[in-house]
Design an enzyme around this catalytic site. Structure first.
Site, PDB file in Angstrom:
ATOM      1  N   ALA A 143       6.935 -36.893 -11.147  1.00  0.00           N
ATOM      2  CA  ALA A 143       7.026 -37.017 -12.604  1.00  0.00           C
ATOM      3  C   ALA A 143       6.809 -38.487 -12.926  1.00  0.00           C
ATOM      4  O   ALA A 143       7.484 -39.352 -12.342  1.00  0.00           O
ATOM      5  CB  ALA A 143       8.407 -36.570 -13.072  1.00  0.00           C
ATOM      6  N   GLU A 147       8.631 -34.229  -2.633  1.00  0.00           N
ATOM      7  CA  GLU A 147       9.198 -34.824  -3.854  1.00  0.00           C
ATOM      8  C   GLU A 147       9.627 -36.252  -3.553  1.00  0.00           C
ATOM      9  O   GLU A 147      10.677 -36.708  -3.999  1.00  0.00           O
ATOM     10  CB  GLU A 147      10.383 -33.992  -4.348  1.00  0.00           C
ATOM     11  N   ALA A 198       1.927 -41.894  -0.110  1.00  0.00           N
ATOM     12  CA  ALA A 198       0.673 -42.526   0.338  1.00  0.00           C
ATOM     13  C   ALA A 198       0.424 -42.210   1.812  1.00  0.00           C
ATOM     14  O   ALA A 198      -0.698 -41.883   2.214  1.00  0.00           O
ATOM     15  CB  ALA A 198       0.748 -44.035   0.126  1.00  0.00           C
ATOM     16  N   GLU A 249       0.840  -1.202   0.000  1.00  0.00           N
ATOM     17  CA  GLU A 249       0.000   0.000   0.000  1.00  0.00           C
ATOM     18  C   GLU A 249       0.876   1.253   0.000  1.00  0.00           C
ATOM     19  O   GLU A 249       0.571   2.228  -0.682  1.00  0.00           O
ATOM     20  CB  GLU A 249      -0.911   0.014   1.242  1.00  0.00           C
TER      21      GLU A 249
HETATM   22  N1  LIG Z   1       9.752 -39.541 -10.578  1.00  0.00           N
HETATM   23  C1  LIG Z   1       9.614 -38.930  -9.437  1.00  0.00           C
HETATM   24  O1  LIG Z   1       8.985 -37.871  -9.352  1.00  0.00           O
HETATM   25  C2  LIG Z   1      10.218 -39.506  -8.222  1.00  0.00           C
HETATM   26  C3  LIG Z   1      10.753 -40.759  -8.257  1.00  0.00           C
HETATM   27  N2  LIG Z   1      11.262 -41.308  -7.138  1.00  0.00           N
HETATM   28  C4  LIG Z   1      11.715 -42.702  -7.215  1.00  0.00           C
HETATM   29  O2  LIG Z   1      10.926 -43.440  -6.304  1.00  0.00           O
HETATM   30  C5  LIG Z   1      11.700 -44.493  -5.752  1.00  0.00           C
HETATM   31  C6  LIG Z   1      11.606 -44.407  -4.234  1.00  0.00           C
HETATM   32  O3  LIG Z   1      10.258 -44.484  -3.852  1.00  0.00           O
HETATM   33  P1  LIG Z   1       9.840 -44.986  -2.401  1.00  0.00           P
HETATM   34  O4  LIG Z   1      10.499 -46.250  -2.099  1.00  0.00           O
HETATM   35  O5  LIG Z   1       8.375 -44.956  -2.362  1.00  0.00           O
HETATM   36  O6  LIG Z   1      10.544 -43.884  -1.504  1.00  0.00           O
HETATM   37  P2  LIG Z   1      10.080 -42.719  -0.553  1.00  0.00           P
HETATM   38  O7  LIG Z   1      10.711 -41.435  -0.965  1.00  0.00           O
HETATM   39  O8  LIG Z   1       8.618 -42.684  -0.414  1.00  0.00           O
HETATM   40  O9  LIG Z   1      10.733 -43.162   0.772  1.00  0.00           O
HETATM   41  C7  LIG Z   1      10.167 -44.148   1.612  1.00  0.00           C
HETATM   42  C8  LIG Z   1      10.881 -44.090   2.901  1.00  0.00           C
HETATM   43  O10 LIG Z   1      10.455 -42.951   3.631  1.00  0.00           O
HETATM   44  C9  LIG Z   1      10.762 -43.139   4.990  1.00  0.00           C
HETATM   45  N3  LIG Z   1       9.625 -42.832   5.852  1.00  0.00           N
HETATM   46  C10 LIG Z   1       9.716 -42.112   6.980  1.00  0.00           C
HETATM   47  N4  LIG Z   1       8.540 -41.973   7.552  1.00  0.00           N
HETATM   48  C11 LIG Z   1       7.669 -42.604   6.781  1.00  0.00           C
HETATM   49  C12 LIG Z   1       6.279 -42.766   6.892  1.00  0.00           C
HETATM   50  N5  LIG Z   1       5.569 -42.227   7.892  1.00  0.00           N
HETATM   51  N6  LIG Z   1       5.667 -43.465   5.938  1.00  0.00           N
HETATM   52  C13 LIG Z   1       6.372 -43.970   4.912  1.00  0.00           C
HETATM   53  N7  LIG Z   1       7.695 -43.818   4.752  1.00  0.00           N
HETATM   54  C14 LIG Z   1       8.343 -43.142   5.697  1.00  0.00           C
HETATM   55  C15 LIG Z   1      11.219 -44.581   5.144  1.00  0.00           C
HETATM   56  O11 LIG Z   1      12.630 -44.439   5.110  1.00  0.00           O
HETATM   57  P3  LIG Z   1      13.630 -45.404   5.889  1.00  0.00           P
HETATM   58  O12 LIG Z   1      13.483 -46.706   5.175  1.00  0.00           O
HETATM   59  O13 LIG Z   1      14.949 -44.756   5.703  1.00  0.00           O
HETATM   60  O14 LIG Z   1      13.173 -45.482   7.307  1.00  0.00           O
HETATM   61  C16 LIG Z   1      10.695 -45.220   3.876  1.00  0.00           C
HETATM   62  O15 LIG Z   1      11.425 -46.335   3.513  1.00  0.00           O
HETATM   63  C17 LIG Z   1      13.105 -44.299  -6.259  1.00  0.00           C
HETATM   64  O16 LIG Z   1      13.312 -45.206  -7.293  1.00  0.00           O
HETATM   65  C18 LIG Z   1      13.123 -42.892  -6.776  1.00  0.00           C
HETATM   66  O17 LIG Z   1      13.994 -42.771  -7.878  1.00  0.00           O
HETATM   67  C19 LIG Z   1      11.300 -40.647  -5.958  1.00  0.00           C
HETATM   68  C20 LIG Z   1      10.811 -39.366  -5.885  1.00  0.00           C
HETATM   69  C21 LIG Z   1      10.197 -38.713  -7.009  1.00  0.00           C
HETATM   70  N1  LIG Z   2      12.994 -38.309 -11.716  1.00  0.00           N
HETATM   71  C1  LIG Z   2      12.430 -37.106 -11.746  1.00  0.00           C
HETATM   72  C2  LIG Z   2      12.263 -36.325 -10.559  1.00  0.00           C
HETATM   73  N2  LIG Z   2      12.678 -36.815  -9.378  1.00  0.00           N
HETATM   74  C3  LIG Z   2      12.782 -35.999  -8.163  1.00  0.00           C
HETATM   75  O1  LIG Z   2      13.843 -35.061  -8.285  1.00  0.00           O
HETATM   76  C4  LIG Z   2      14.879 -35.384  -7.344  1.00  0.00           C
HETATM   77  C5  LIG Z   2      16.239 -35.052  -7.911  1.00  0.00           C
HETATM   78  O2  LIG Z   2      16.424 -33.669  -7.799  1.00  0.00           O
HETATM   79  P1  LIG Z   2      17.838 -32.977  -8.077  1.00  0.00           P
HETATM   80  O3  LIG Z   2      18.883 -33.848  -7.464  1.00  0.00           O
HETATM   81  O4  LIG Z   2      17.771 -31.625  -7.424  1.00  0.00           O
HETATM   82  O5  LIG Z   2      17.978 -32.850  -9.559  1.00  0.00           O
HETATM   83  C6  LIG Z   2      14.653 -36.844  -7.070  1.00  0.00           C
HETATM   84  O6  LIG Z   2      15.212 -37.295  -5.888  1.00  0.00           O
HETATM   85  C7  LIG Z   2      13.164 -36.918  -7.011  1.00  0.00           C
HETATM   86  O7  LIG Z   2      12.658 -36.369  -5.816  1.00  0.00           O
HETATM   87  N3  LIG Z   2      11.679 -35.106 -10.665  1.00  0.00           N
HETATM   88  C8  LIG Z   2      11.278 -34.599 -11.858  1.00  0.00           C
HETATM   89  O8  LIG Z   2      10.758 -33.480 -11.915  1.00  0.00           O
HETATM   90  N4  LIG Z   2      11.465 -35.320 -12.977  1.00  0.00           N
HETATM   91  C9  LIG Z   2      12.003 -36.539 -12.985  1.00  0.00           C
HETATM   92  O9  LIG Z   2      12.134 -37.122 -14.047  1.00  0.00           O
END
Ligand SMILES: NC(=O)C1=CN([C@@H]2O[C@H](COP(=O)(O)OP(=O)(O)OC[C@H]3O[C@@H](n4cnc5c(N)ncnc54)[C@H](OP(=O)(O)O)[C@@H]3O)[C@@H](O)[C@H]2O)C=CC1
Ligand SMILES: Nc1c(N[C@@H]2O[C@H](COP(=O)(O)O)[C@@H](O)[C@H]2O)[nH]c(=O)[nH]c1=O
Length: 586
Positions: free
Chosen positions: A184, A318, A325, A73
């Site tokens: 993604a 991310e 979930a 403002e």
């Molecule tokens: N394309 C995309 O946008 C993305 C892709 N990915 C991919 O997804 C895969 C990983 O997915 P995902 O296994 O589901 O991994 P998450 O990132 O969902 O991690 C799961 C972990 O989170 C931790 N955690 C802590 N608190 C909780 C809770 N309350 N509930 C659930 N988990 C909890 C645990 O870690 P701990 O076991 O250490 O205790 C668990 O094993 C990889 O291959 C990665 O490359 C990941 C992010 C984005």
């Molecule tokens: N694979 C994937 C993503 N993955 C997310 O981006 C993180 C990596 O970020 P950085 O290390 O900063 O480049 C990775 O751990 C996951 O959370 N994101 C996207 O937009 N597109 C993609 O295809």
């Protein structure tokens, strides 16, 4: 750009006079549009815009750049000058008088504005309706969208005001930060190959958009598995702007010793874990400068409530499907951004964006609200809300209103007063509050500093006999906001430790004390606010700083709170002495 959304708020020129309030709606939409300009430049904060128009013509505009900077403002009034007389001011949101000095309202009143059109009332209970009442009591005509003005176009303008401050509105209503789940996926719904390899699914253009989304967030959350599989950096690499902190959720702490996230030289990382998990690894993380916070049981809601208490406004998730979930099930995700890439990877066990939600029938599926589609490079971005935008009309009475109904309720009474963000109750105690101070330099000449934070941060390098250090002092002094001053100084401190004055640790408390003493001496309303807290413990609930801040669990040293309490007792002592002496003089 809308807060935390990439889609632009389109300011359609619906000035057709056949629509009731078309012109008013048009200008309010413009206020919302410019309000959004600050998102991502500094740590996320409420977005305020102001447009001043006379005879349908815009004569001044302004938007709040950061928490501790000149109100929208005031900027609009300065831009419009004399043309403010008899003009109308359009605000996307009621100003928040965080500092008890009614800066925004008095700027409008003094400038001669006669009518104000407000998009929404302030969503924070302790600020809601105060400025509206103040403006009305000054004789201004104040029209609030949806209350005093109602029509189809008004509804659209109101929506743009809600969207631009969606994080604050959700935060105020749900008492957790606004959370966005972003992922993604391939066209066949996978977020990685069966091996876990995921770089990259989305295009360069989409990933650039992700950097912008990161810049609009206070923090990014990933799960332990994403750290193990991706070794992410999670930085915003779109050039300048705000870089969020990184949060890792891991119950087991079974994490690698070498990880990009343990490099905290440019941005902090916080690991949240279960109490007692791998104590040695916790020590290792601490030695790297990574903060570890233990929870009795690590779940997404408790973690979000914790970060709410630490002042966070907006969080970007991310993570992979497991944590996503969990977060969706606990009801803390407000919005989803899904980047869909036109490619197929297949794989029976390849991870998907959202793991088990326990639903068995399609009728149970969660419908997105207000969804939209946007093509980004070759990808499609689908975004929408998982929870409806809360109704901004006041259902809960403000603290003042409650007090008026029941005077036995003492407003603000508390034995511990936490403060942190400038929009909080007692936000004026923050070093980021927009109160310039005048302090003597090394030659005794008085210099004006935009905030206590500017002064404090620059003094890390004052007196160092090096022209580079002197330049740094000037750069920090002219930083556009206290947040920028802090960021610049911390970066310089990390990158050039040799330029930090050798006695900094010994003098820093005194530097802060002098700056605070000036601030609370020259602004009478701040002095009264400080004195009004007599009897309460003041604690700065800083997320990062356990020296100046106290933390919610009392783990910090709380030197800022201590200095304020020290000043409070000094001021109280002075006022007692002066009232005693005037009593004696009688
Ligand atoms: N394309 C995309 O946008 C993305 C892709 N990915 C991919 O997804 C895969 C990983 O997915 P995902 O296994 O589901 O991994 P998450 O990132 O969902 O991690 C799961 C972990 O989170 C931790 N955690 C802590 N608190 C909780 C809770 N309350 N509930 C659930 N988990 C909890 C645990 O870690 P701990 O076991 O250490 O205790 C668990 O094993 C990889 O291959 C990665 O490359 C990941 C992010 C984005
Ligand atoms: N694979 C994937 C993503 N993955 C997310 O981006 C993180 C990596 O970020 P950085 O290390 O900063 O480049 C990775 O751990 C996951 O959370 N994101 C996207 O937009 N597109 C993609 O295809």
């Amino acid at each position: 750009m809308a807060a935390s959304f990439p889609s632009p708020i389109i300011c359609k020129a619906t000035t057709n006079n056949n629509h009731p309030h078309a012109l008013d709606s048009f200008h309010v939409r413009r206020a919302a549009e410019i309000a959004d300009k600050s998102a991502g430049l500094t740590s996320p904060h409420p977005n305020f815009g102001c447009v001043i128009a006379t005879a349908g013509k815009v004569v001044g505009e302004g938007y709040l750049y950061a928490q501790g900077t000149k109100p929208a403002e005031v900027q609009a009034v300065e831009a419009a000058g004399e043309l403010c007389r008899g003009a109308t001011a359009y605000l996307n949101m009621e100003p928040g008088d965080c500092h008890g000095d009614r800066t925004a309202v008095s700027a409008l009143v003094k400038a001669g504005i006669t009518r104000v059109v407000v998009g929404i009332r302030h969503p924070l209970q302790h600020l809601r309706s105060h400025a509206l009442r103040a403006m009305r009591s000054e004789g201004l005509q104040v029209d609030v969208l949806g209350e005093d003005l109602k029509s189809k176009v008004v509804e659209e303008a109101l929506k743009s005001c809600l969207i631009v401050n969606a994080p604050l509105i959700y935060r105020a209503a749900s008492r957790v930060p606004f959370s966005v789940l972003k992922y993604a996926m391939t066209l066949d719904g996978k977020i990685a190959a069966s091996s876990g390899h995921a770089s990259w699914i989305s295009s360069k253009e989409s990933r650039y958009r992700v950097f912008e989304l990161r810049g609009r967030s206070d923090a990014i959350v990933v799960g332990g598995n994403t750290v193990r599989k991706d070794n992410p950096r999670l930085t915003a690499r779109h050039g300048g702007g705000h870089v969020p902190i990184r949060i890792v959720m891991s119950r087991t702490l079974n994490l690698p010793e070498v990880a990009n996230l343990w490099d905290v030289s440019s941005v902090p990382t916080i690991v949240v874990t279960q109490r007692g998990a791998r104590k040695n690894f916790q020590k290792f993380l601490a030695s790297k400068g990574v903060e570890v916070v233990e929870f009795d049981i690590l779940n997404t809601r408790d973690v979000m409530e914790y970060f709410y208490d630490r002042g966070y406004l907006s969080i970007l998730w991310e993570c992979g499907g497991t944590l996503a979930a969990s977060a969706i099930s606990s009801g803390i995700i407000h919005k989803v951004f899904a980047f869909v890439a036109p490619k197929i990877i297949g794989g029976k066990n390849a991870p998907t964006p959202v793991g088990e939600l326990g639903m068995v029938e399609m009728t149970q599926a969660l419908d997105l609200i207000d969804f939209s589609y946007e093509q980004i490079g070759p990808d499609m971005l689908i975004s929408g809300f998982l929870q409806p935008l809360p109704d901004p009309t006041p259902v809960i009475p403000s603290v003042d209103e409650t007090y008026a109904i029941d005077p036995s309720v003492t407003p603000y009474e508390s034995s511990i007063i936490f403060f942190y963000k400038t929009w909080d109750l007692y936000g004026a105690f923050s070093n980021f509050s927009p109160h310039p101070i005048q302090m003597p330099d090394e030659n005794g000449d008085y210099q004006t500093w935009s905030s206590v934070e500017h002064y404090y941060q620059a003094h890390k390098f004052v007196g160092v006999n090096d022209p580079v250090a002197r330049d740094f002092v000037e750069d920090i002094k002219s930083a556009k906001s206290p947040e920028e001053a802090a960021r610049m100084a911390r970066t310089i401190q990390r990158q050039h430790p040799d330029l930090v004055r050798f006695d900094w640790d010994a003098v820093k408390i005194d530097v802060m004390y002098r700056a605070l003493k000036c601030k609370f001496s020259i602004y009478p309303h701040l002095n009264s606010m400080l004195l009004s807290t007599a009897g309460s413990v003041l604690v700065e609930a800083s997320p990062h700083d356990l020296f100046w801040g106290g933390g919610r669990d009392g783990e910090g040293l709380n030197y800022l709170g201590r200095l304020l309490m020290q000043l409070r007792s000094e001021f109280l002592g002075e006022s007692l002495t002066s009232s005693e002496s005037s009593f004696l003089a009688l």
